[in-house]
Design a protein around this motif. Structure first.
Motif, PDB file in Angstrom:
ATOM      1  N   THR A  48       0.843  -1.212   0.000  1.00 31.13           N
ATOM      2  CA  THR A  48       0.000   0.000   0.000  1.00 31.13           C
ATOM      3  C   THR A  48       0.871   1.254   0.000  1.00 31.13           C
ATOM      4  O   THR A  48       0.643   2.190  -0.766  1.00 31.13           O
ATOM      5  CB  THR A  48      -0.925  -0.007   1.227  1.00 31.13           C
ATOM      6  OG1 THR A  48      -1.740  -1.174   1.173  1.00 31.13           O
ATOM      7  CG2 THR A  48      -1.824   1.227   1.256  1.00 31.13           C
ATOM      8  N   ARG A  49       1.884   1.254   0.862  1.00 29.48           N
ATOM      9  CA  ARG A  49       2.780   2.428   0.919  1.00 29.48           C
ATOM     10  C   ARG A  49       3.553   2.610  -0.388  1.00 29.48           C
ATOM     11  O   ARG A  49       3.754   3.724  -0.857  1.00 29.48           O
ATOM     12  CB  ARG A  49       3.766   2.292   2.085  1.00 29.48           C
ATOM     13  CG  ARG A  49       3.133   2.625   3.409  1.00 29.48           C
ATOM     14  CD  ARG A  49       4.129   2.592   4.538  1.00 29.48           C
ATOM     15  NE  ARG A  49       3.421   2.545   5.798  1.00 29.48           N
ATOM     16  CZ  ARG A  49       2.996   3.605   6.468  1.00 29.48           C
ATOM     17  NH1 ARG A  49       3.225   4.813   5.991  1.00 29.48           N
ATOM     18  NH2 ARG A  49       2.348   3.480   7.602  1.00 29.48           N
ATOM     19  N   GLU A  51       2.624   1.650  -3.393  1.00 31.48           N
ATOM     20  CA  GLU A  51       1.702   2.135  -4.430  1.00 31.48           C
ATOM     21  C   GLU A  51       1.477   3.637  -4.284  1.00 31.48           C
ATOM     22  O   GLU A  51       1.420   4.369  -5.278  1.00 31.48           O
ATOM     23  CB  GLU A  51       0.359   1.396  -4.336  1.00 31.48           C
ATOM     24  CG  GLU A  51       0.405  -0.027  -4.869  1.00 31.48           C
ATOM     25  CD  GLU A  51      -0.947  -0.712  -4.804  1.00 31.48           C
ATOM     26  OE1 GLU A  51      -1.223  -1.554  -5.651  1.00 31.48           O
ATOM     27  OE2 GLU A  51      -1.732  -0.406  -3.868  1.00 31.48           O
ATOM     28  N   GLN A  52       1.339   4.082  -3.042  1.00 31.05           N
ATOM     29  CA  GLN A  52       1.118   5.520  -2.823  1.00 31.05           C
ATOM     30  C   GLN A  52       2.368   6.322  -3.172  1.00 31.05           C
ATOM     31  O   GLN A  52       2.293   7.357  -3.821  1.00 31.05           O
ATOM     32  CB  GLN A  52       0.702   5.772  -1.366  1.00 31.05           C
ATOM     33  CG  GLN A  52      -0.737   5.361  -1.097  1.00 31.05           C
ATOM     34  CD  GLN A  52      -1.087   5.266   0.369  1.00 31.05           C
ATOM     35  OE1 GLN A  52      -0.220   5.441   1.244  1.00 31.05           O
ATOM     36  NE2 GLN A  52      -2.333   4.969   0.662  1.00 31.05           N
ATOM     37  N   VAL A  56       1.484   4.136  -8.353  1.00 30.42           N
ATOM     38  CA  VAL A  56       1.203   3.043  -9.291  1.00 30.42           C
ATOM     39  C   VAL A  56       0.168   2.107  -8.671  1.00 30.42           C
ATOM     40  O   VAL A  56      -0.067   2.140  -7.462  1.00 30.42           O
ATOM     41  CB  VAL A  56       2.465   2.210  -9.626  1.00 30.42           C
ATOM     42  CG1 VAL A  56       3.485   3.029 -10.377  1.00 30.42           C
ATOM     43  CG2 VAL A  56       3.064   1.588  -8.361  1.00 30.42           C
TER      44      VAL A  56
ATOM     45  N   LYS B 137      -5.556   6.014   4.801  1.00 31.27           N
ATOM     46  CA  LYS B 137      -4.679   5.698   3.663  1.00 31.27           C
ATOM     47  C   LYS B 137      -4.059   4.313   3.726  1.00 31.27           C
ATOM     48  O   LYS B 137      -3.474   3.847   2.757  1.00 31.27           O
ATOM     49  CB  LYS B 137      -3.572   6.757   3.564  1.00 31.27           C
ATOM     50  CG  LYS B 137      -4.101   8.080   3.052  1.00 31.27           C
ATOM     51  CD  LYS B 137      -3.010   9.105   2.897  1.00 31.27           C
ATOM     52  CE  LYS B 137      -3.574  10.360   2.266  1.00 31.27           C
ATOM     53  NZ  LYS B 137      -2.587  11.448   2.204  1.00 31.27           N
ATOM     54  N   THR B 138      -4.158   3.661   4.886  1.00 28.75           N
ATOM     55  CA  THR B 138      -3.577   2.316   4.995  1.00 28.75           C
ATOM     56  C   THR B 138      -4.556   1.234   4.556  1.00 28.75           C
ATOM     57  O   THR B 138      -4.179   0.061   4.482  1.00 28.75           O
ATOM     58  CB  THR B 138      -3.149   2.013   6.443  1.00 28.75           C
ATOM     59  OG1 THR B 138      -4.327   1.934   7.268  1.00 28.75           O
ATOM     60  CG2 THR B 138      -2.210   3.088   6.991  1.00 28.75           C
ATOM     61  N   ALA B 139      -5.796   1.609   4.265  1.00 27.81           N
ATOM     62  CA  ALA B 139      -6.832   0.594   4.018  1.00 27.81           C
ATOM     63  C   ALA B 139      -6.565  -0.181   2.731  1.00 27.81           C
ATOM     64  O   ALA B 139      -6.094   0.372   1.733  1.00 27.81           O
ATOM     65  CB  ALA B 139      -8.199   1.253   3.955  1.00 27.81           C
ATOM     66  N   ARG B 140      -6.891  -1.451   2.779  1.00 25.52           N
ATOM     67  CA  ARG B 140      -6.740  -2.319   1.612  1.00 25.52           C
ATOM     68  C   ARG B 140      -7.954  -3.245   1.564  1.00 25.52           C
ATOM     69  O   ARG B 140      -8.327  -3.839   2.567  1.00 25.52           O
ATOM     70  CB  ARG B 140      -5.451  -3.132   1.752  1.00 25.52           C
ATOM     71  CG  ARG B 140      -4.897  -3.491   0.443  1.00 25.52           C
ATOM     72  CD  ARG B 140      -3.444  -3.769   0.337  1.00 25.52           C
ATOM     73  NE  ARG B 140      -3.243  -4.063  -1.065  1.00 25.52           N
ATOM     74  CZ  ARG B 140      -2.749  -3.194  -1.950  1.00 25.52           C
ATOM     75  NH1 ARG B 140      -2.323  -2.017  -1.566  1.00 25.52           N
ATOM     76  NH2 ARG B 140      -2.653  -3.522  -3.220  1.00 25.52           N
ATOM     77  N   ASN B 180      -6.022  -0.675  -3.074  1.00 29.31           N
ATOM     78  CA  ASN B 180      -5.700   0.321  -2.058  1.00 29.31           C
ATOM     79  C   ASN B 180      -6.823   1.363  -2.012  1.00 29.31           C
ATOM     80  O   ASN B 180      -7.791   1.311  -2.771  1.00 29.31           O
ATOM     81  CB  ASN B 180      -4.319   0.948  -2.297  1.00 29.31           C
ATOM     82  CG  ASN B 180      -4.266   1.785  -3.567  1.00 29.31           C
ATOM     83  OD1 ASN B 180      -5.284   2.266  -4.056  1.00 29.31           O
ATOM     84  ND2 ASN B 180      -3.074   1.958  -4.106  1.00 29.31           N
ATOM     85  N   THR B 182      -6.956   4.508  -2.797  1.00 22.89           N
ATOM     86  CA  THR B 182      -7.112   5.384  -3.973  1.00 22.89           C
ATOM     87  C   THR B 182      -7.999   4.705  -5.003  1.00 22.89           C
ATOM     88  O   THR B 182      -8.952   5.294  -5.524  1.00 22.89           O
ATOM     89  CB  THR B 182      -5.725   5.698  -4.582  1.00 22.89           C
ATOM     90  OG1 THR B 182      -4.877   6.191  -3.546  1.00 22.89           O
ATOM     91  CG2 THR B 182      -5.832   6.726  -5.686  1.00 22.89           C
TER      92      THR B 182
END
Lengths: 80, 267
Positions: A48-49, A51-52, A56, B137-140, B180, B182
């Motif tokens: 996740t980190r 990608e941010q 991408v 922002k950590t959610a998946r 993720n 986003t």
């Protein structure tokens, strides 16, 4: 455009910061599960980190079987 | 203030907001204990609705909102029970959890899931019962069920189809990959994105805004725009029960549960 080496360096920086491992102890060929002491759920939080950071989208099935930073960097580089 | 403290989840009501906290280690796996406490919560809801306008559900665990169904408990049940009895238990579990989740889905309260980290399988299905998902922002988000030879069984497909476009529904379900925050917001799954650790704060601010609006109108609007897909939900239970009877599913569960690899077994 980043080079692959730059991408891998940034991955190592992010991984070291996220899992509180000294950056100097990490290198491209390390198995990140072993070196960071993480499981698959924690690896997803690293994904996740990443990608941010790189902006991408990296489907996790592309990472099946990937356990070293270098290959991870190659997969990310292919999406930049 | 009234409240309840359980082993898997607790709730309190303050300022017109019912706040439900999930706190079952290791990652709010949804098994029989979780379900019985969820049933207690939904039984209490009609009484709580009198003095509330909003409902927030969140997790206090670092791993995230919920990793979904308790596959270890499920596998133990299948392994130690004669097959027809095990399948009857699986059907009963699914019928009970559908009733609980349908009640949450249709409550006249405005409901918010404030999520972070892992929001997988049954955990995502629980979040999908809510009117809004606010994620940090950590959610998946992921429906990994097909990777085990089953489909989401707690109302996932009917609710996902109700709420999102076909392209993203099929991608999420048929690949079993995770999104993720986003991507989840772009897909329309998440309504607001919060900074890391801030989902609950944002949910509370949203709940405070809801208090300014007429409750009966909000409930009427919700009923109009968010119908519960009961027919498809009933079909889902039948499909899930058929799939659980397949030996391939039991073999996949065994491989998943008994794996000691850091990268858990999933195709």
């Amino acid at each position: 455009m980043r080079t692959q080496e730059q991408t891998i360096d940034e991955i190592l920086d992010l991984a070291a910061a996220q899992f509180k491992v000294p950056r100097a102890e990490l290198s491209a060929n390390d198995d990140f599960f072993k070196k960071l002491g993480i499981d698959s759920m924690q690896a997803l939080s690293l994904l996740t980190r990443l990608e941010q950071h790189f902006n991408v989208e990296l489907p996790d099935y592309e990472l099946q079987g990937v356990s070293d930073f270098k290959t991870l960097g190659e997969r990310i580089q292919a999406r930049l | 203030m009234t409240g309840h403290s359980g082993k898997a989840l607790s709730w309190k009501i303050a300022g017109g907001v019912i706040e439900v906290t999930l706190h079952r280690e290791p990652c709010n796996e949804i098994g029989t204990l979780f379900l019985s406490e969820l049933e207690q919560l939904v039984s209490a809801l009609p009484g709580l609705e009198e003095s509330a306008h909003a409902f927030i559900i969140h997790s206090t665990l670092g791993c995230g909102f919920s990793a979904g169904g308790d596959l270890r408990e499920l596998y133990e049940g299948i392994k130690t029970t004669e097959q027809s009895a095990a399948l009857a238990e699986i059907r009963d579990f699914h019928q009970r959890i559908h009733h609980a989740m349908n009640t949450l889905d249709s409550t006249p309260l405005t409901t918010i899931a404030a999520v972070h980290g892992i929001v997988f399988g049954g955990g995502l299905e629980l979040a999908l019962t809510c009117d809004m998902i606010i994620a940090d922002k950590t959610a998946r988000f992921c429906f990994p069920e097909l990777r085990l030879g089953i489909i989401p069984g707690f109302g996932g497909i009917p609710r996902l189809k109700r709420d999102l476009g076909n392209a993203v529904v099929r991608d999420l379900l048929l690949t079993g990959r995770s999104f993720n925050v986003t991507k989840a917001q772009q897909a329309g799954l998440v309504s607001q994105v919060a900074g890391e650790g801030q989902a609950l704060r944002v949910a509370r601010a949203t709940a405070a805004q809801l208090a300014k609006l007429d409750r009966r109108t909000a409930a009427t609007a919700k009923k109009f725009m968010k119908p519960v897909p009961y027919d498809e939900l009933r079909q889902e239970i039948e499909i899930v029960c058929e799939l659980y009877a397949r030996p391939q599913v039991q073999a996949a569960l065994k491989k998943f549960v008994e794996s000691t690899d850091a990268q858990s077994y999933l195709p």
